[in-house]
Design a protein around this motif. Structure first.
Motif, PDB file in Angstrom:
ATOM      1  N   LYS A   1      47.150  39.873  40.815  1.00  0.00           N
ATOM      2  CA  LYS A   1      46.778  38.526  40.364  1.00  0.00           C
ATOM      3  C   LYS A   1      46.695  38.465  38.834  1.00  0.00           C
ATOM      4  O   LYS A   1      47.088  37.477  38.209  1.00  0.00           O
ATOM      5  N   SER A   2      46.171  39.562  38.266  1.00  0.00           N
ATOM      6  CA  SER A   2      45.965  39.569  36.809  1.00  0.00           C
ATOM      7  C   SER A   2      47.277  39.613  36.013  1.00  0.00           C
ATOM      8  O   SER A   2      47.282  39.416  34.809  1.00  0.00           O
ATOM      9  N   THR A   3      48.415  39.871  36.695  1.00  0.00           N
ATOM     10  CA  THR A   3      49.702  39.859  35.956  1.00  0.00           C
ATOM     11  C   THR A   3      50.072  38.445  35.522  1.00  0.00           C
ATOM     12  O   THR A   3      50.908  38.248  34.645  1.00  0.00           O
ATOM     13  N   GLY A   4      49.469  37.468  36.197  1.00  0.00           N
ATOM     14  CA  GLY A   4      49.772  36.073  35.852  1.00  0.00           C
ATOM     15  C   GLY A   4      51.039  35.548  36.520  1.00  0.00           C
ATOM     16  O   GLY A   4      51.413  34.392  36.370  1.00  0.00           O
TER      17      GLY A   4
ATOM     18  N   SER B   1      43.761  42.220  43.167  1.00  0.00           N
ATOM     19  CA  SER B   1      43.265  41.688  41.881  1.00  0.00           C
ATOM     20  C   SER B   1      44.194  42.070  40.742  1.00  0.00           C
ATOM     21  O   SER B   1      44.466  41.253  39.846  1.00  0.00           O
ATOM     22  N   SER B   2      44.676  43.328  40.771  1.00  0.00           N
ATOM     23  CA  SER B   2      45.553  43.765  39.674  1.00  0.00           C
ATOM     24  C   SER B   2      46.854  42.951  39.679  1.00  0.00           C
ATOM     25  O   SER B   2      47.409  42.634  38.638  1.00  0.00           O
TER      26      SER B   2
ATOM     27  N   GLU C   1      41.364  45.646  45.324  1.00  0.00           N
ATOM     28  CA  GLU C   1      41.546  46.068  43.925  1.00  0.00           C
ATOM     29  C   GLU C   1      43.025  45.879  43.512  1.00  0.00           C
ATOM     30  O   GLU C   1      43.325  45.339  42.445  1.00  0.00           O
TER      31      GLU C   1
END
Lengths: 228, 290
Positions: free
Chosen positions: B76-79, B73-74, B70
């Motif tokens: 990764k989602s920052t870009g 993923s968070s 989790e």
């Protein structure tokens, strides 16, 4: 044909080189321009080549005003005029052949054409056997004939000679003028020779214009040059 | 073609001025080449670092795999991250065993429980390492974060300094070369003034008279740039073992020969332009024809 119409040339220092000169030189004419140093002989020639421009009046060459030719077209005018100088102005690091070839190189001629035309003109001035000599290896007369060859190689309509015999002995001077006379007879071009050589002028019996202090004081068909 | 030949003849007749101009150009472009290589080398090192995991976050023993995923993923989602890879305790043990396979003593007492699970994060841009480290450290489940932030920071700083140095150094040297070209061509014009005046009187255009000087200026540039690239090639060849040793795992050799072709082409073009502009200024200043 070259025509001077009311031509005056005044230099920035105030010296008047030519004043109200009216003169017509017909095609094929051989003309001596005589007079003492500073009379305006060289200025008259420089006006024809557009090395300088008249202060007033105009000079026509084949009915076209020389002073109105734009700067970029001056080279085209000069390609119609050959010039011979008292100090020859030959390139000392080039052979006779290479010196004579300069105007043809400027015209962008091919090497084969240059070879043919330079050889022909060297034959005309009797210098073919000296083609690969450098100016330093030539006599005074040969150097001046090289300069004449360079001046006529591009078949100009006008040949200007500024004191071409000034640095030559009398016999060689006469030979050089004979060469000019032969060119005039064969090519029918205008020849204007500035000189103060009395013997030469009187020997060749051509049209003579006497300049004094920038003014034409005498213009005779088969004239003579008399000095005080 | 005739004018190129006559220019070459003139260069042979007074070789010292030609040599001075060409050597000034070669010095300029030698230094420029060194800077180009340093900048490209610096970029290669940065790229290498960017492709490796730069941030490793170790988790506390009680954190579940689901929670770690989790967090991954968070992040990764920052870009900002190019890749976020989960390394379980078992995988960590396998890596540990592989690294220490020659030392049985270190292997004996170690089991998977001793090693923490982790995530290896590769950033998209080295400059973002700081930011991603902060985000990772913000999670209470994370016990420890390893990051080469100082190294990357230093590298970015050095690359910027090298670029600035290149601009100052190369433009100073280029100005000197430029002035030398103006001086040498100016001297050539003076030496050839008789020829120029004769050309002018027999009806040569200004362009016809000027062309050999432009060719000469361009030749100084091309010869100078060629000498510079040959010297750089030789220097790189000679020092390649030392450079490779210094760079360690970052493979830069053998350098693609095309690189030198492009370097030569680019520098020869710029150098020829410097020569031509120098010649143009000299002609404007010294060629007086009516």
């Amino acid at each position: 044909m070259i025509q001077f119409e009311q031509v005056t040339k005044k230099y920035p220092n105030g010296q008047i080189a030519l004043e109200d000169v009216d003169l017509t030189i017909e095609d094929g004419e051989f003309l001596f321009v005589v007079g003492p140093s500073g009379a305006g002989k060289s200025t008259l020639l420089k006006l024809i080549t557009r090395e300088t421009s008249p202060t007033s009046g105009q000079i026509l060459f084949n009915s076209q005003s020389i002073s109105r030719i734009p700067g970029g077209k001056i080279p085209q005018l000069r390609r119609k005029i050959g010039t011979v100088f008292q100090d020859f102005k030959l390139l000392l690091n080039r052979t006779v052949f290479e010196n004579v070839a300069v105007p043809l190189e400027v015209l962008g001629k091919k090497d084969s054409e240059i070879e043919k035309e330079v050889s022909a003109v060297l034959e005309k001035v009797d210098l073919l056997e000296k083609a690969s000599s450098f100016p330093a290896q030539l006599s005074g007369g040969e150097v001046q004939r090289t300069a004449i060859a360079r001046a006529i190689v591009a078949k100009p309509e006008v040949l200007l000679a500024d004191e071409p015999t000034g640095d030559l002995d009398p016999k060689t001077a006469r030979e050089v003028v004979h060469v000019l006379e032969k060119i005039n007879d064969e090519d029918k071009n205008i020849i204007v020779m500035a000189t103060h050589n009395v013997q030469i002028v009187n020997h060749f019996k051509k049209r003579v214009i006497v300049l004094e202090k920038g003014k034409i004081i005498k213009d005779e068909k088969e004239g003579k040059y008399e000095t005080d | 073609m005739r004018q190129i030949k006559s220019t070459l003849k003139l260069l042979r007749r007074s070789p010292y001025q030609a040599l001075a101009a060409a050597l000034a150009m070669s010095l300029t472009f030698f230094i420029a080449s060194i800077f180009v290589i340093l900048i490209i080398g610096g970029q290669l090192v940065l790229n290498y670092i960017e492709q490796r995991p730069q941030v490793i976050a170790f988790f506390k023993d009680d954190v579940s795999e689901a929670k770690i995923n989790e967090i991954a993923s968070s992040i990764k989602s920052t870009g900002l991250a190019r890749e976020v890879k989960y390394v379980s305790k078992e995988e960590a043990l396998a890596i540990y065993r592989e690294r220490n396979k020659d030392d049985p003593l270190l292997l004996e007492s170690v089991s998977a429980d001793f090693l923490p699970a982790s995530i290896d994060i590769s950033v998209k841009k080295a400059a973002d390492i700081d930011q991603i480290t902060k985000i990772v450290k913000g999670h209470t489940e994370v016990e420890r974060v390893i990051t080469p932030e100082n190294l990357v920071e230093q590298l970015v700083k050095w690359t910027k300094t090298i670029r600035l140095g290149a601009v100052i150094f190369v433009s100073t040297l280029a100005s000197v070369s430029f002035l030398i070209i103006i001086m040498v061509i100016g001297m050539r014009i003076a030496i050839r003034r008789d020829e120029v005046s004769i050309m002018n009187l027999v009806g040569a255009t200004r362009w016809y008279i000027s062309r050999p000087f432009f060719i000469e200026g361009a030749l100084y540039g091309i010869i100078g740039a060629s000498i510079a690239v040959i010297l750089v090639y030789a220097a790189l060849l000679f020092y390649s073992p030392n450079i490779q040793e210094f760079l360690g795992p970052i493979q830069v050799f053998p350098i693609n020969p095309l690189f030198f072709v492009y370097l030569w082409a680019g520098e020869a073009l710029i150098a020829a332009l410097v020569g031509i502009i120098g010649a143009a200024i000299a002609l404007f200043r010294y060629l007086k024809i009516r």
